[in-house]
Design a protein around this motif. Structure first.
Motif, PDB file in Angstrom:
ATOM      1  N   VAL A 108     -18.250  15.768  -7.808  1.00 22.12           N
ATOM      2  CA  VAL A 108     -17.804  17.170  -7.790  1.00 22.12           C
ATOM      3  C   VAL A 108     -17.822  17.727  -6.375  1.00 22.12           C
ATOM      4  CG1 VAL A 108     -18.371  19.509  -8.553  1.00 22.12           C
ATOM      5  CG2 VAL A 108     -18.544  17.599 -10.155  1.00 22.12           C
ATOM      6  N   LEU A 109     -18.921  17.524  -5.675  1.00 23.55           N
ATOM      7  CA  LEU A 109     -19.047  18.003  -4.290  1.00 23.55           C
ATOM      8  C   LEU A 109     -18.823  16.809  -3.366  1.00 23.55           C
ATOM      9  CD1 LEU A 109     -20.733  18.723  -1.556  1.00 23.55           C
ATOM     10  CD2 LEU A 109     -19.588  20.600  -2.734  1.00 23.55           C
ATOM     11  N   LYS A 110     -17.633  16.691  -2.835  1.00 24.35           N
ATOM     12  CA  LYS A 110     -17.291  15.562  -1.977  1.00 24.35           C
ATOM     13  C   LYS A 110     -17.568  15.946  -0.522  1.00 24.35           C
ATOM     14  CE  LYS A 110     -13.561  14.342  -5.189  1.00 24.35           C
ATOM     15  NZ  LYS A 110     -14.156  13.150  -5.770  1.00 24.35           N
ATOM     16  N   SER A 111     -18.676  15.462   0.019  1.00 21.97           N
ATOM     17  CA  SER A 111     -19.084  15.837   1.373  1.00 21.97           C
ATOM     18  C   SER A 111     -18.015  15.515   2.400  1.00 21.97           C
ATOM     19  CB  SER A 111     -20.387  15.122   1.751  1.00 21.97           C
ATOM     20  OG  SER A 111     -21.451  15.561   0.938  1.00 21.97           O
ATOM     21  N   GLY A 112     -17.325  14.392   2.210  1.00 20.91           N
ATOM     22  CA  GLY A 112     -16.304  13.994   3.170  1.00 20.91           C
ATOM     23  C   GLY A 112     -15.162  14.986   3.294  1.00 20.91           C
ATOM     24  N   ASP A 113     -14.913  15.742   2.218  1.00 17.93           N
ATOM     25  CA  ASP A 113     -13.819  16.712   2.251  1.00 17.93           C
ATOM     26  C   ASP A 113     -14.120  17.901   3.162  1.00 17.93           C
ATOM     27  OD1 ASP A 113     -12.352  15.173   0.566  1.00 17.93           O
ATOM     28  OD2 ASP A 113     -12.682  16.386  -1.229  1.00 17.93           O
ATOM     29  N   PHE A 114     -15.382  18.016   3.588  1.00 22.55           N
ATOM     30  CA  PHE A 114     -15.753  19.132   4.459  1.00 22.55           C
ATOM     31  C   PHE A 114     -15.790  18.701   5.928  1.00 22.55           C
ATOM     32  CE2 PHE A 114     -17.159  20.262   0.293  1.00 22.55           C
ATOM     33  CZ  PHE A 114     -16.944  21.631   0.207  1.00 22.55           C
ATOM     34  N   GLY A 115     -15.863  17.411   6.182  1.00 24.20           N
ATOM     35  CA  GLY A 115     -15.783  16.907   7.544  1.00 24.20           C
ATOM     36  C   GLY A 115     -16.769  17.559   8.492  1.00 24.20           C
ATOM     37  N   ILE A 116     -18.027  17.658   8.112  1.00 26.89           N
ATOM     38  CA  ILE A 116     -19.025  18.303   8.960  1.00 26.89           C
ATOM     39  C   ILE A 116     -19.129  17.547  10.294  1.00 26.89           C
ATOM     40  CG2 ILE A 116     -21.407  19.061   9.144  1.00 26.89           C
ATOM     41  CD1 ILE A 116     -19.845  20.453   6.938  1.00 26.89           C
ATOM     42  N   ASN A 117     -18.890  18.276  11.397  1.00 25.20           N
ATOM     43  CA  ASN A 117     -18.924  17.621  12.706  1.00 25.20           C
ATOM     44  C   ASN A 117     -20.331  17.616  13.298  1.00 25.20           C
ATOM     45  OD1 ASN A 117     -19.380  20.197  13.768  1.00 25.20           O
ATOM     46  ND2 ASN A 117     -17.247  20.496  14.369  1.00 25.20           N
ATOM     47  N   GLY A 118     -20.442  17.166  14.547  1.00 27.90           N
ATOM     48  CA  GLY A 118     -21.740  17.049  15.184  1.00 27.90           C
ATOM     49  C   GLY A 118     -22.462  18.356  15.355  1.00 27.90           C
ATOM     50  N   SER A 119     -21.720  19.458  15.328  1.00 30.36           N
ATOM     51  CA  SER A 119     -22.331  20.786  15.456  1.00 30.36           C
ATOM     52  C   SER A 119     -22.672  21.397  14.102  1.00 30.36           C
ATOM     53  CB  SER A 119     -21.386  21.728  16.214  1.00 30.36           C
ATOM     54  OG  SER A 119     -21.112  21.241  17.506  1.00 30.36           O
ATOM     55  N   GLY A 120     -22.401  20.647  13.034  1.00 34.10           N
ATOM     56  CA  GLY A 120     -22.698  21.154  11.687  1.00 34.10           C
ATOM     57  C   GLY A 120     -21.627  22.068  11.141  1.00 34.10           C
ATOM     58  N   LYS A 121     -20.457  22.093  11.783  1.00 36.27           N
ATOM     59  CA  LYS A 121     -19.372  22.979  11.334  1.00 36.27           C
ATOM     60  C   LYS A 121     -18.386  22.213  10.449  1.00 36.27           C
ATOM     61  CE  LYS A 121     -20.870  26.269  14.111  1.00 36.27           C
ATOM     62  NZ  LYS A 121     -20.195  26.498  15.380  1.00 36.27           N
ATOM     63  N   VAL A 122     -17.758  22.935   9.523  1.00 33.91           N
ATOM     64  CA  VAL A 122     -16.700  22.355   8.694  1.00 33.91           C
ATOM     65  C   VAL A 122     -15.485  22.123   9.580  1.00 33.91           C
ATOM     66  CG1 VAL A 122     -15.145  22.729   6.758  1.00 33.91           C
ATOM     67  CG2 VAL A 122     -17.527  23.480   6.611  1.00 33.91           C
ATOM     68  N   ALA A 123     -14.951  20.899   9.581  1.00 33.13           N
ATOM     69  CA  ALA A 123     -13.864  20.579  10.505  1.00 33.13           C
ATOM     70  C   ALA A 123     -12.767  19.722   9.880  1.00 33.13           C
ATOM     71  CB  ALA A 123     -14.442  19.866  11.733  1.00 33.13           C
TER      72      ALA A 123
END
Length: 433
Positions: free
Chosen positions: A100-115
């Protein structure tokens, strides 16, 4: 045990329902707006910078709302900007499931931001909201428990039972039909059940005038409407039973002192009666639905379905029977109880149900399953040495609040490390008592 959950934190997403499940959600002030229709054949490099930015903003808002809903640590806020740690994403994925919650779809970068720049569709929002409602445990909320109700009915209908146990499914469906009727009654009738009688004349002392009373009751039965002077509590009892099919012992319980109440005993009949009914109905609804999921998780669903056959004729009695069933199977503790106290109750429940279990290593997985993720005041074990009059040295363990950098008690979701740190000390303390 469900994870503690605040559904209001997700209102921005719950309140926006687009007609097409492939609608892309974008932020619009304090709400959402349509960002077009998602088409799978459009590749990522066709998205403009503005589209990617809008997609990242709404995904950031979703993670922030989920973090607040489940009180997950690892979220850093800097004005409108929010970043998320790896631990935050791991815990959220554990709560909602990677399907349900696909972490890869948020693409969290090295700064912790959604990218990632990926669009967030109504379909994905609905899947996340539904799962959050199912795994979360909260105070009664109609929208949240409506989702739970739909899931439970679907699960019961799909149960594969032996022919001799089909009756359990039929009885469970009847039980939850009753639960659903009470939910509907609270949503549509309860707030306007009793109203002030504006024709009441307090100076009229004519005892034969049974219409000259302070309150009236609104009756809505099978599409018809009528208003009657409220002259007794029994009128409410009879009406609610006719409307919902369920008996409430209002007169016997409303005062809480064992005395059977009359209208004259109530100082504010309109609020006292409706508040009593709301408490009784909500207790029955939340206990019924939450206990279904807890029993399913603990592999005792059949025991729970059997318990639904309680012979208690009234809702109060049925709720008590379900609560006692819950108490016999698991520990209970409040959100304001320190973690060491919660672990102690969990240990007591385990020993009660399985007296042969004595080792912490055997108890730990069970307790972690019940406590990891719930919000509690965190404590730490502190060992002290006591010298007796006979010069005997004894070690004593006490539990003190974990303090933050401002010397304030830490209240946050429980981690496995918290339980590992406290577990053996709690078990030792119990055996020393």
């Amino acid at each position: 045990m469900g994870v503690e959950f605040n559904p209001k934190a997700l209102d921005i997403f719950r309140n926006a329902q687009f007609n097409n499940e492939n609608t892309i959600a974008n932020l619009d002030g304090d709400g959402l707006k349509s960002g077009g229709i998602y088409k799978k054949d459009i590749r990522v490099f066709f998205r403009s910078k503005d589209e990617k930015r809008a997609n990242n903003e709404v995904r950031t808002a979703l993670l922030r709302s989920l973090g607040e809903a489940f009180n997950i640590s690892g979220m850093k806020k800097d004005g409108d900007k929010v970043s998320f740690s790896r631990e935050f994403m791991a815990q959220l994925e554990k709560i909602l499931g990677s399907d349900v919650l696909k972490s890869g779809d948020f693409g969290i970068n090295g700064s912790g931001k959604v990218a990632s720049g990926k669009p967030l569709t109504q379909r994905r929002i609905n899947a996340i909201l539904t799962k959050a409602a199912l795994v979360g445990k909260s105070e009664y909320n109609y929208e949240t428990y409506k989702v739970k109700m739909a899931a439970v009915k679907a699960k019961i209908t799909a149960l594969d039972l032996e022919p001799t146990k089909i009756y359990l499914r039929d009885r469970a469906l009847q039980h939850f039909d009753a639960v659903e009727k009470l939910m509907t009654f609270m949503e549509e009738d309860l707030d306007t059940l009793i109203e002030t009688n504006f024709e009441y004349d307090s100076s009229d002392k004519d005892s034969d005038n049974d219409k000259n009373v302070p309150f009236v009751m609104n009756n809505r039965i099978k599409g018809s409407y009528s208003q009657k002077p409220l002259t007794s509590i029994a009128m409410v009892t009879n009406y609610v039973q006719e409307k919902t099919g369920q008996l409430f012992h209002i007169q016997e319980n409303i005062l809480g002192n064992g005395k059977i109440a009359r209208m004259d005993d109530l100082t504010e009949p309109d609020t006292q009666i409706t508040d009593y009914l709301r408490r009784a109905m909500q207790a029955f609804v939340t206990t019924s639905l939450d206990l279904y999921f807890e029993s399913e998780q603990s592999d005792d669903l059949e025991g729970y379905l059997t318990e639904l056959g309680s012979a208690a004729p009234c809702i109060e009695g049925k709720t008590t029977a379900l609560t006692e069933f819950m108490l016999s199977k698991a520990a209970t503790h409040n959100s304001d109880q320190n973690l060491d106290q919660c672990i102690g109750r969990e240990i007591a429940a385990i020993v009660k149900n399985n007296p042969s279990m004595e080792e912490w290593k055997d108890m730990a997985p069970i307790i972690k399953k019940n406590l990891v993720g719930v919000t509690r005041p965190i404590t730490v074990p502190v060992k002290t040495t006591i010298v007796t009059k006979d010069n005997e040295t004894l070690e004593n363990t006490t539990f003190k609040p974990l303090l933050d950098k401002n010397n304030k008690p830490v209240v946050r979701p429980v981690t496995e490390e918290d339980i590992d740190r406290l577990g053996q000390a709690c078990l030792d303390a119990i055996y020393e008592m």
